[in-house]
Motif scaffolding. Structure first.
Motif, short mmCIF file in Angstrom:
data_model
loop_
_atom_site.label_atom_id
_atom_site.label_comp_id
_atom_site.label_asym_id
_atom_site.label_seq_id
_atom_site.Cartn_x
_atom_site.Cartn_y
_atom_site.Cartn_z
N ASN A 129 58.45 -9.42 7.21
CA ASN A 129 58.15 -9.58 8.68
C ASN A 129 58.20 -11.07 8.52
OD1 ASN A 129 57.99 -6.93 9.26
ND2 ASN A 129 55.90 -6.81 8.72
N ALA A 130 57.71 -11.80 7.70
CA ALA A 130 57.46 -13.27 7.72
C ALA A 130 58.96 -13.96 7.84
CB ALA A 130 56.81 -13.68 6.19
N VAL A 131 59.77 -13.25 6.92
CA VAL A 131 61.45 -13.90 6.90
C VAL A 131 61.86 -13.73 8.38
CG1 VAL A 131 63.39 -13.39 5.90
CG2 VAL A 131 61.59 -13.61 4.64
N MET A 132 61.67 -12.42 8.80
CA MET A 132 62.25 -12.29 10.20
C MET A 132 61.69 -12.84 11.38
SD MET A 132 62.41 -8.02 10.21
CE MET A 132 62.91 -7.82 11.98
N ILE A 133 60.56 -13.45 11.27
CA ILE A 133 59.84 -14.34 12.10
C ILE A 133 60.20 -15.73 12.08
CG2 ILE A 133 57.68 -15.15 12.99
CD1 ILE A 133 56.06 -12.75 11.97
N ALA A 134 60.59 -16.01 10.60
CA ALA A 134 61.03 -17.50 10.57
C ALA A 134 62.48 -17.72 11.02
CB ALA A 134 61.08 -17.67 8.71
N SER A 135 63.36 -16.46 10.76
CA SER A 135 64.57 -16.40 11.30
C SER A 135 64.80 -16.52 13.03
CB SER A 135 65.52 -15.12 11.01
OG SER A 135 65.58 -15.15 9.76
N ILE A 136 63.85 -15.84 13.44
CA ILE A 136 63.59 -15.62 15.22
C ILE A 136 63.18 -17.35 15.49
CG2 ILE A 136 62.40 -14.68 17.09
CD1 ILE A 136 62.48 -12.30 15.67
N VAL A 137 62.31 -17.80 14.91
CA VAL A 137 61.98 -19.12 15.37
C VAL A 137 62.93 -20.26 15.10
CG1 VAL A 137 60.38 -20.95 14.72
CG2 VAL A 137 59.44 -18.85 14.78
N SER A 138 63.66 -20.14 14.28
CA SER A 138 64.96 -21.05 13.50
C SER A 138 65.99 -20.70 14.79
CB SER A 138 65.63 -20.56 12.22
OG SER A 138 66.74 -21.38 12.03
N ILE A 139 65.97 -19.51 15.23
CA ILE A 139 67.03 -19.29 16.47
C ILE A 139 66.73 -19.96 17.63
CG2 ILE A 139 68.13 -17.64 17.75
CD1 ILE A 139 68.17 -15.79 15.23
N VAL A 140 65.33 -19.78 17.95
CA VAL A 140 65.05 -20.20 19.33
C VAL A 140 64.79 -21.65 19.25
CG1 VAL A 140 62.84 -20.23 20.68
CG2 VAL A 140 63.48 -18.26 19.69
N ILE A 141 64.23 -22.38 18.29
CA ILE A 141 64.36 -23.86 18.12
C ILE A 141 65.62 -24.46 18.47
CG2 ILE A 141 63.54 -25.92 16.69
CD1 ILE A 141 61.11 -24.05 16.09
N GLY A 142 66.60 -23.75 17.35
CA GLY A 142 67.85 -24.25 17.34
C GLY A 142 68.47 -24.19 18.54
N LEU A 143 68.66 -23.17 19.48
CA LEU A 143 69.16 -23.02 20.81
C LEU A 143 68.52 -24.08 21.59
CD1 LEU A 143 69.64 -19.39 21.11
CD2 LEU A 143 71.29 -20.76 20.79
N LEU A 144 67.12 -24.37 21.43
CA LEU A 144 66.57 -25.26 22.52
C LEU A 144 67.11 -26.75 21.99
CD1 LEU A 144 62.91 -24.27 22.38
CD2 LEU A 144 64.42 -24.08 24.28
N TRP A 145 67.19 -27.00 20.77
CA TRP A 145 67.72 -28.34 20.40
C TRP A 145 69.34 -28.27 20.84
CZ3 TRP A 145 67.12 -32.46 16.64
CH2 TRP A 145 65.95 -32.72 16.35
N CYS A 146 70.02 -27.30 20.57
CA CYS A 146 71.46 -27.35 20.87
C CYS A 146 71.86 -27.40 22.38
CB CYS A 146 72.09 -25.81 20.46
SG CYS A 146 74.06 -25.96 20.45
N PHE A 147 71.03 -26.97 23.51
CA PHE A 147 71.48 -26.98 24.79
C PHE A 147 70.58 -27.86 25.45
CE2 PHE A 147 73.25 -22.95 23.35
CZ PHE A 147 74.64 -23.04 23.70
N PHE A 148 69.51 -27.92 25.11
CA PHE A 148 68.24 -29.06 25.67
C PHE A 148 67.63 -30.29 24.70
CE2 PHE A 148 68.34 -24.52 27.40
CZ PHE A 148 68.29 -24.46 28.79
N GLY A 149 68.70 -30.57 23.94
CA GLY A 149 68.27 -31.62 23.17
C GLY A 149 67.74 -32.87 23.79
N LEU A 150 68.74 -33.44 24.68
CA LEU A 150 68.31 -34.67 25.57
C LEU A 150 67.08 -34.37 26.64
CD1 LEU A 150 69.09 -37.47 26.00
CD2 LEU A 150 70.82 -36.84 27.47
N LYS A 151 67.15 -33.46 27.14
CA LYS A 151 66.37 -33.02 28.06
C LYS A 151 65.03 -32.73 27.60
CE LYS A 151 65.85 -30.15 32.39
NZ LYS A 151 66.55 -31.44 33.23
N LEU A 152 64.75 -32.50 26.34
CA LEU A 152 63.40 -32.31 25.84
C LEU A 152 63.04 -33.27 24.72
CD1 LEU A 152 63.18 -28.31 25.34
CD2 LEU A 152 62.25 -29.71 27.11
N ILE A 153 63.95 -34.38 24.86
CA ILE A 153 63.74 -35.42 23.91
C ILE A 153 62.70 -36.05 23.52
CG2 ILE A 153 64.20 -37.25 25.52
CD1 ILE A 153 65.32 -37.44 21.77
N ARG A 154 61.53 -36.08 24.50
CA ARG A 154 60.25 -36.59 24.13
C ARG A 154 59.49 -35.60 23.42
NH1 ARG A 154 59.12 -41.13 27.58
NH2 ARG A 154 60.69 -41.27 29.05
N VAL A 155 59.69 -34.16 23.60
CA VAL A 155 59.05 -33.32 22.73
C VAL A 155 59.38 -33.41 21.14
CG1 VAL A 155 58.81 -30.80 22.23
CG2 VAL A 155 58.83 -31.93 24.82
#
Length: 279
Positions: free
Chosen positions: A31-57
């Motif tokens: 379960n921990a591995v699955m959660i880590a993979s989901i978190v990696s996907i969510v954060i990766g997509l945010l970086w990929c599509f909203f990297g400049l918009k969320l630059i301060r974060v």
């Protein structure tokens, strides 16, 4: 502690095999591995599509991590107690996080330096101090480029890093893992993310330009109205000088006088005729 030996051991580990063995286990570990993979996907997509918009974060998070490492490292170098080392790391980390979030260019510089250096480490895989310094130098060059091309550099960096994180997380849920498929998924996500960010930045620049043009038009119109008002106030009414009469007035007066003379002569002629008739 031999840092180079530790780096060699870390680079020699097969992380994919470790994740596979953990995922084969049941219970909390899986379960921990699955959660880590989901978190990696969510954060990766945010970086990929909203990297400049969320630059301060992102800059605040990286600033916190970098500041904590610097503060803790300095505390450890002076051989302070573990509690004092943690306090030093927390103080410096919070300070750098606040600076990175408030000051745009500071955050951009830190983000570009950290991500550029880590990308150089991933590609060059340094095994001695010289190559490690070279990786830091590459990251510094990328960070210096943000002084002139901040938005473009951040879009490229966050698009690539976000695609790598999201792609790795997505492939962890698939029953197969091929290097070519991995590269293809990461490349597609990177292209899409960079394209979306460029479109959003283009729209933002267009809105800013339109707003500037509107303000300039308002300023020009206000200035024109002020100039017209001043011109109207500066205009003095024309005062006719003594002895000067308009031409139209002279003609009308002469015509009236001529008519009066004609009427008077006519009356005299009538009186003379009347007297003659009486005689």
């Amino acid at each position: 502690m031999d840092v180079n030996a530790l780096m060699d051991n870390m680079q020699g580990m097969d992380y994919e095999a470790m994740l596979e063995s953990l995922s084969e286990m049941g219970g909390p570990i899986k379960n921990a591995v699955m959660i880590a993979s989901i978190v990696s996907i969510v954060i990766g997509l945010l970086w990929c599509f909203f990297g400049l918009k969320l630059i301060r974060v992102w800059a605040a998070i990286l600033g916190l991590a970098l500041g904590f490492g610097i503060g803790a490292g300095v505390g450890a170098a002076f051989k302070l107690s573990p509690t004092v080392i943690l306090i030093c790391g927390a103080v410096v980390g919070i300070l750098l996080a606040v600076l990175s979030a408030i000051f745009y260019h500071v955050g951009v510089f830190i983000l570009a330096w950290i991500t550029g250096s880590s990308l150089a480490v991933f590609l060059l895989r340094p095994k001695d101090g010289k190559l490690e310094l070279a990786c830091l130098g590459i990251g510094l060059v990328i960070a210096l480029l943000t002084i002139r091309f901040a938005e473009l550099i951040i879009i490229l960096i966050t698009g690539i890093y976000g695609a790598a994180g999201a792609g790795s997380g997505i492939l962890s849920f698939l029953p197969f893992d091929n290097q070519i498929i991995r590269i293809a998924v990461i490349a597609v996500l990177a292209v899409l993310g960079i394209g979306v960010q460029l479109l959003m930045e283009s729209g933002k620049q267009k809105k800013n330009n339109l707003e500037k043009a509107r303000k300039i038009r308002e300023q020009n119109s206000t200035a024109n109205e002020v100039e017209k008002a001043r011109a109207m106030l500066n205009q003095k009414p024309a005062v006719p000088q003594k002895g000067t009469v308009k031409k139209g007035t002279v003609k009308k007066t002469a015509a009236k006088k001529g008519t009066a003379k004609k009427s008077t002569a006519g009356k005299k002629e009538k009186k003379a005729d009347t007297k003659k008739n009486k005689k």
